[in-house]
Design a protein around this motif. Structure first.
Motif, PDB file in Angstrom:
ATOM      1  N   CYS A   1      -6.065  10.376  -2.888  1.00  0.00           N
ATOM      2  CA  CYS A   1      -6.072  11.840  -2.921  1.00  0.00           C
ATOM      3  C   CYS A   1      -5.803  12.346  -4.341  1.00  0.00           C
ATOM      4  O   CYS A   1      -4.964  11.798  -5.055  1.00  0.00           O
ATOM      5  CB  CYS A   1      -4.980  12.335  -1.970  1.00  0.00           C
ATOM      6  SG  CYS A   1      -4.676  14.090  -2.111  1.00  0.00           S
TER       7      CYS A   1
ATOM      8  N   PHE B   1     -10.222  13.886  -0.973  1.00  0.00           N
ATOM      9  CA  PHE B   1      -9.873  12.556  -0.445  1.00  0.00           C
ATOM     10  C   PHE B   1     -11.089  11.657  -0.584  1.00  0.00           C
ATOM     11  O   PHE B   1     -12.201  12.056  -0.206  1.00  0.00           O
ATOM     12  CB  PHE B   1      -9.517  12.631   1.043  1.00  0.00           C
ATOM     13  CG  PHE B   1      -8.393  13.585   1.348  1.00  0.00           C
ATOM     14  CD1 PHE B   1      -7.089  13.274   1.000  1.00  0.00           C
ATOM     15  CD2 PHE B   1      -8.640  14.794   1.982  1.00  0.00           C
ATOM     16  CE1 PHE B   1      -6.056  14.156   1.282  1.00  0.00           C
ATOM     17  CE2 PHE B   1      -7.620  15.677   2.265  1.00  0.00           C
ATOM     18  CZ  PHE B   1      -6.316  15.358   1.912  1.00  0.00           C
TER      19      PHE B   1
ATOM     20  N   GLN C   1      -5.095  15.720   5.208  1.00  0.00           N
ATOM     21  CA  GLN C   1      -3.920  15.049   4.632  1.00  0.00           C
ATOM     22  C   GLN C   1      -3.078  14.417   5.749  1.00  0.00           C
ATOM     23  O   GLN C   1      -2.560  13.303   5.606  1.00  0.00           O
ATOM     24  CB  GLN C   1      -3.080  16.092   3.881  1.00  0.00           C
ATOM     25  CG  GLN C   1      -1.834  15.523   3.227  1.00  0.00           C
ATOM     26  CD  GLN C   1      -2.131  14.845   1.907  1.00  0.00           C
ATOM     27  OE1 GLN C   1      -2.614  15.483   0.984  1.00  0.00           O
ATOM     28  NE2 GLN C   1      -1.855  13.554   1.822  1.00  0.00           N
TER      29      GLN C   1
ATOM     30  N   ASP D   1      -7.815   5.251   5.397  1.00  0.00           N
ATOM     31  CA  ASP D   1      -7.293   4.880   4.089  1.00  0.00           C
ATOM     32  C   ASP D   1      -8.041   5.711   3.041  1.00  0.00           C
ATOM     33  O   ASP D   1      -9.271   5.609   2.934  1.00  0.00           O
ATOM     34  CB  ASP D   1      -7.555   3.377   3.881  1.00  0.00           C
ATOM     35  CG  ASP D   1      -6.762   2.838   2.722  1.00  0.00           C
ATOM     36  OD1 ASP D   1      -5.890   3.577   2.213  1.00  0.00           O
ATOM     37  OD2 ASP D   1      -7.015   1.678   2.329  1.00  0.00           O
ATOM     38  N   ALA D   2      -7.323   6.576   2.345  1.00  0.00           N
ATOM     39  CA  ALA D   2      -8.002   7.419   1.355  1.00  0.00           C
ATOM     40  C   ALA D   2      -7.085   7.712   0.187  1.00  0.00           C
ATOM     41  O   ALA D   2      -5.863   7.794   0.344  1.00  0.00           O
ATOM     42  CB  ALA D   2      -8.449   8.726   2.003  1.00  0.00           C
TER      43      ALA D   2
ATOM     44  N   TRP E   1     -11.712  14.632   6.693  1.00  0.00           N
ATOM     45  CA  TRP E   1     -10.386  14.095   7.022  1.00  0.00           C
ATOM     46  C   TRP E   1      -9.305  14.927   6.361  1.00  0.00           C
ATOM     47  O   TRP E   1      -9.468  15.412   5.248  1.00  0.00           O
ATOM     48  CB  TRP E   1     -10.275  12.634   6.568  1.00  0.00           C
ATOM     49  CG  TRP E   1     -11.098  11.711   7.416  1.00  0.00           C
ATOM     50  CD1 TRP E   1     -12.399  11.347   7.190  1.00  0.00           C
ATOM     51  CD2 TRP E   1     -10.696  11.075   8.629  1.00  0.00           C
ATOM     52  NE1 TRP E   1     -12.831  10.514   8.194  1.00  0.00           N
ATOM     53  CE2 TRP E   1     -11.803  10.317   9.088  1.00  0.00           C
ATOM     54  CE3 TRP E   1      -9.513  11.047   9.368  1.00  0.00           C
ATOM     55  CZ2 TRP E   1     -11.765   9.560  10.252  1.00  0.00           C
ATOM     56  CZ3 TRP E   1      -9.477  10.281  10.525  1.00  0.00           C
ATOM     57  CH2 TRP E   1     -10.592   9.556  10.960  1.00  0.00           C
TER      58      TRP E   1
ATOM     59  N   ARG F   1     -12.487   7.354  -0.268  1.00  0.00           N
ATOM     60  CA  ARG F   1     -12.163   5.990   0.174  1.00  0.00           C
ATOM     61  C   ARG F   1     -11.884   5.119  -1.036  1.00  0.00           C
ATOM     62  O   ARG F   1     -12.648   5.150  -2.025  1.00  0.00           O
ATOM     63  CB  ARG F   1     -13.355   5.390   0.935  1.00  0.00           C
ATOM     64  CG  ARG F   1     -13.714   6.161   2.170  1.00  0.00           C
ATOM     65  CD  ARG F   1     -12.778   5.923   3.305  1.00  0.00           C
ATOM     66  NE  ARG F   1     -13.121   4.758   4.063  1.00  0.00           N
ATOM     67  CZ  ARG F   1     -12.276   4.117   4.862  1.00  0.00           C
ATOM     68  NH1 ARG F   1     -11.019   4.516   4.953  1.00  0.00           N
ATOM     69  NH2 ARG F   1     -12.673   3.066   5.552  1.00  0.00           N
TER      70      ARG F   1
ATOM     71  N   VAL G   1      -4.529  11.204   6.793  1.00  0.00           N
ATOM     72  CA  VAL G   1      -4.332  10.189   5.744  1.00  0.00           C
ATOM     73  C   VAL G   1      -2.873   9.702   5.798  1.00  0.00           C
ATOM     74  O   VAL G   1      -2.601   8.498   5.799  1.00  0.00           O
ATOM     75  CB  VAL G   1      -4.670  10.760   4.350  1.00  0.00           C
ATOM     76  CG1 VAL G   1      -4.316   9.761   3.239  1.00  0.00           C
ATOM     77  CG2 VAL G   1      -6.149  11.143   4.269  1.00  0.00           C
ATOM     78  N   ASP G   2      -1.924  10.653   5.882  1.00  0.00           N
ATOM     79  CA  ASP G   2      -0.505  10.279   5.916  1.00  0.00           C
ATOM     80  C   ASP G   2      -0.171   9.446   7.149  1.00  0.00           C
ATOM     81  O   ASP G   2       0.697   8.579   7.104  1.00  0.00           O
ATOM     82  CB  ASP G   2       0.386  11.541   5.905  1.00  0.00           C
ATOM     83  CG  ASP G   2       0.285  12.280   4.575  1.00  0.00           C
ATOM     84  OD1 ASP G   2      -0.236  11.679   3.607  1.00  0.00           O
ATOM     85  OD2 ASP G   2       0.704  13.451   4.513  1.00  0.00           O
TER      86      ASP G   2
END
Ligand SMILES: Cc1cc2nc3c(=O)[nH]c(=O)nc-3n(C[C@H](O)[C@H](O)[C@H](O)COP(=O)(O)OP(=O)(O)OC[C@H]3O[C@@H](n4cnc5c(N)ncnc54)[C@H](O)[C@@H]3O)c2cc1C
Length: 445
Positions: A357, A381, A345, A354-355, A343, A383, A348-349
């Motif tokens: 960093c 990243f 950034q 949901d992670a 995954w 969880r 995620v953003d």
């Protein structure tokens, strides 16, 4: 793989075994980059206290384009030969010529030596790759206006090179020629180089490019490229012009899927002409599979090879797991290198996953300090809750090697704690991977 599993196999190939990956794209570009990187080490040497003045007063390291390119082409040809020998030794029939699907299970081979032959097969794998995209307003001439497949015929190093396109191919080759000593301008239509990569990684790279003397023109879209004698002019859509001795076009690729008889055979093509496939490489026609760049799934040699293996495992009834793009690691071969897996950034953003960093600059790593490495970082990243590592980015020297432990963690659903607990050598760059993982540890009472 199919021969290994006992199938009788015919390969039809028009250029040479290994395809564009070996002959014109992946292998030659990485070899060229290795020469540029070698030259760059001379620049770095001064900082480490090494001087060449006494030994070679007045001499500068220079690359001889003829010799460099001759070596690259010889290396690519030798690798292609090795692959062919390997196939022949496995009992595969290799036909030099052009293939066309007449129907599912029937392929016509127009042999290079003349004549045609129709071959029947229980399964057909289409792996015809892709070709550099060209525009009518910027036609390559093979001498001054070039695609990435034409640069190895050059007898001299481009004095002033304008690279159009700042995706992976444009960035890598701009980096290579900068290292070799060309004056390089990179024309990028976006607001930064490598628009598809991690934004912070691209920012680091653009900073290094600029510091080393490359001119990076962002938000600059090429309208046309023209040649007049020994010079080229790149005209941008806003009317500005950029002059150079050579122009390298890196505008992406188009799939080699026309005139193959695919649609007539029931194979659905997607937008842009890519072959539609599922995660086990099946097309919409029974018994016709497709792999690699012609599918546009993820244009990497490693993915192409895996799609091909999956197709054969699936058809021949071996154990098979569908292609999982979230476990693919890839690398941009610049200095620093940019390696990624899992995954991103951006995802995620955007809330796609949901992670948590952690980002650790390499400047704090002892080995990096010893080697004079300042640029780069490790980003992981994981969880929240489970701590399972779902992705990572490594920016630094040999990031392509450093990403492997992260790739194992992503593929095997390891937690950040598991990644952190494995010993790393002290001092080592991989120490930063473990340290980033340690920082993702959640203290539970
Ligand atoms: C400059 C550059 C650098 C790259 N570097 C890397 C890298 O470092 N790592 C990485 O993983 N990927 C890299 N890639 C991507 C990689 O090269 C491709 O993903 C890979 O080549 C795809 O393999 P393929 O088998 O699908 O196609 P190809 O390698 O393109 O092979 C397809 C072959 O089929 C032939 N063919 C086409 N039509 C027919 C027909 N009708 N009959 C017979 N033969 C036909 C073609 O001529 C070609 O030889 C790079 C790409 C570029 C452009």
């Amino acid at each position: 793989m199919a021969a290994h599993l006992g199938a009788s196999v015919t390969v039809v190939d028009r250029d040479g075994l290994g395809g564009a990956a070996v002959l014109t794209d992946c292998v030659p570009s990485k070899t060229l980059i290795s020469v540029g990187d070698f030259m760059q080490r001379f620049e770095a040497a001064t900082e480490l206290g090494v001087g060449f003045e006494a030994a070679h007063a007045g001499e500068e390291a220079t690359a001889d384009a003829s010799r460099v390119n001759a070596r690259i082409l010889a290396l690519a040809a030798a690798q292609s030969h090795d692959i062919e020998q390997r196939l022949l030794s496995e009992g595969v029939r290799v036909c030099r010529g052009v293939g066309r699907v007449l129907a599912p299970g029937r392929v016509r081979i127009e042999a290079e030596s003349g004549g045609a032959e129709d071959v029947d097969a229980e399964v057909v794998l289409v792996a015809t790759g892709a070709t550099p995209r060209v525009m009518d307003t910027a036609r390559p001439d093979g001498e001054r206006i070039l695609t990435w497949q034409q640069i190895y015929a050059l007898k001299e190093l481009p004095e002033r090179l304008v690279v159009v396109g700042s995706g992976v191919t444009g960035a890598e080759l701009a980096h290579a020629y900068l290292g070799l000593g060309s004056d390089v301008t990179l024309v990028s239509s976006r607001d930064r180089v490598l628009p598809g990569e991690d934004a912070e990684a691209a920012e680091v790279l653009e900073g290094v490019f600029t510091r080393r003397g490359m001119t990076v023109l962002s938000k600059s879209r090429m309208q046309s490229v023209t040649r007049s004698g020994d010079s080229v002019t790149v005209t941008l859509t806003d009317g500005r012009t950029v002059e150079g001795s050579h122009c390298l076009l890196a505008l992406g690729s188009v799939p080699n899927t026309t005139d193959l008889g695919l649609e007539e055979a029931g194979v659905t093509l997607k937008d842009g002409g890519f072959v539609g496939v599922d995660r086990v490489s099946r097309t919409t026609a029974r018994g016709v599979y497709a792999a690699g760049d012609c599918t546009g799934v993820l244009m990497l040699a490693s993915v192409a090879a895996m799609q091909g293996r999956i197709a054969m495992w699936h058809f021949l009834g071996d154990a098979v797991a569908p292609l999982d793009l979230k476990t693919v690691s890839s690398n941009v071969f610049t200095a620093p290198e940019i390696a990624t897996v899992g995954w991103s950034q951006k995802a995620v953003d955007a809330g796609e996953i949901d992670a948590e960093c952690v980002m650790l600059p390499l400047s704090g790593n002892p080995r990096a300090k010893m080697q004079g490495v300042r640029d780069g970082f490790v980003k992981l990243f994981a969880r929240p809750g489970t701590g399972i590592v779902v992705g990572g980015v490594v920016v630094g020297p040999r990031a392509s090697e450093l990403i492997h432990p992260v790739a194992i963690a992503v593929a095997e659903n390891l937690t950040a704690d598991q990644l952190a607990h494995a010993f790393t050598v002290y001092p080592s760059m991989s120490g930063s991977v473990a340290e980033a993982a340690r920082r993702l540890h959640v203290f539970r009472t």
